[in-house]
Design an enzyme around this catalytic site. Structure first.
Site, PDB file in Angstrom:
ATOM      1  N   HIS A  69      46.601  43.715  37.753  1.00  0.00           N
ATOM      2  CA  HIS A  69      45.764  43.335  38.897  1.00  0.00           C
ATOM      3  C   HIS A  69      45.165  41.947  38.700  1.00  0.00           C
ATOM      4  CE1 HIS A  69      45.848  47.810  38.938  1.00  0.00           C
ATOM      5  NE2 HIS A  69      46.206  47.543  40.179  1.00  0.00           N
ATOM      6  N   SER A 101      48.559  47.285  45.264  1.00  0.00           N
ATOM      7  CA  SER A 101      47.260  46.738  44.840  1.00  0.00           C
ATOM      8  C   SER A 101      47.297  45.256  44.502  1.00  0.00           C
ATOM      9  CB  SER A 101      46.745  47.511  43.624  1.00  0.00           C
ATOM     10  OG  SER A 101      47.701  47.449  42.575  1.00  0.00           O
ATOM     11  N   GLU A 115      41.417  44.748  30.045  1.00  0.00           N
ATOM     12  CA  GLU A 115      42.678  44.170  29.569  1.00  0.00           C
ATOM     13  C   GLU A 115      43.809  44.627  30.485  1.00  0.00           C
ATOM     14  OE1 GLU A 115      43.131  44.993  25.404  1.00  0.00           O
ATOM     15  OE2 GLU A 115      41.461  43.678  24.860  1.00  0.00           O
TER      16      GLU A 115
END
Length: 230
Positions: free
Chosen positions: A196, A10, A192
């Site tokens: 990513h 990701s 938070e």
């Protein structure tokens, strides 16, 4: 056209508006390469070397990659998840073996594999000091794999740690999905997330990969735009 295939997780994947403002490194990497290079980003959220292969994602690359192409291989975040047997790999055995499978796919098709160590998380202990994080064994294992197989490596892990230390805890928030409630219309809740990236972070860390490629020289530097200040 020269193609850069990217196998990763990701932190690299291409996002659309449904996950905005999340942005992956592979999504912005075309900013750094010459127009005759095409980035084919196969990175996918949550994947490890194991699950990427198990789902047929490496096979999909193998069916397309050819002579003169590049395969960027960047994993670690999900390989380290011991609680999930569908993704976990042991750093100095199965992780290294899987990386060698990716390398073979590239070499068997006369393409150029490049190993890229995983991006560091925002693992601050205080304003300036980072913790050890969870990547260290996987970084060491990837470096051993690169040396054993005579494959070039870009050490994004070390470079990103330096960037994070330089920026500090508060200033580095702008690079990650770390923001207050109400900042984004389609993501109204606060976030938070220390893993990513947002656009600025993706561009910043993509520039580190570009710097690493330039330092490798030869065909790896040739893909980059000229006269970039990296």
């Amino acid at each position: 056209m020269n193609r850069i295939f990217w196998a990763a997780d990701s932190t690299v994947q291409t996002n659309d508006y449904t996950t905005y403002p999340q942005t992956g490194i592979g999504q912005v990497f075309p900013l750094f390469v010459k127009p005759e290079y095409q980035v084919c980003n196969h990175a996918k959220n949550g994947r490890s070397t194991k699950s990427f292969m198990d789902e047929g994602r490496l096979k999909a690359i193998e069916e397309r990659i050819g002579a003169g192409d590049f395969l960027f291989i960047q994993f670690g975040h999900n390989d380290e998840k011991k609680e999930d047997p569908t993704r976990y790999t042991e750093p100095f055995s199965t992780y290294m073996e899987n990386l060698e499978t990716f390398i073979r796919v590239a070499k068997d098709h006369s393409a150029y594999p490049v190993l890229i160590t995983p991006l560091e998380r925002r693992c601050f202990m205080d304003e300036k000091h980072l913790g050890i994080g969870a990547h260290s064994d996987y970084v060491a294992a990837m470096k051993q794999t690169a040396e054993k197989n005579n494959v070039p490596l870009v050490d994004l892990y070390s470079m990103s740690r330096m960037e994070l230390k330089k920026a500090g805890e508060k200033n580095s928030r702008r690079w990650y999905m770390f923001f207050p409630e109400g900042e984004y219309k389609n993501h109204p809740e606060k976030s938070e997330d220390n893993t990513h990236l947002r656009y600025d972070g993706a561009v910043n860390f993509a520039s580190l990969i570009a710097r690493g490629l330039r330092e490798l020289g030869g065909i790896y530097a040739d893909m980059l735009l000229d006269d970039m200040n990296l």
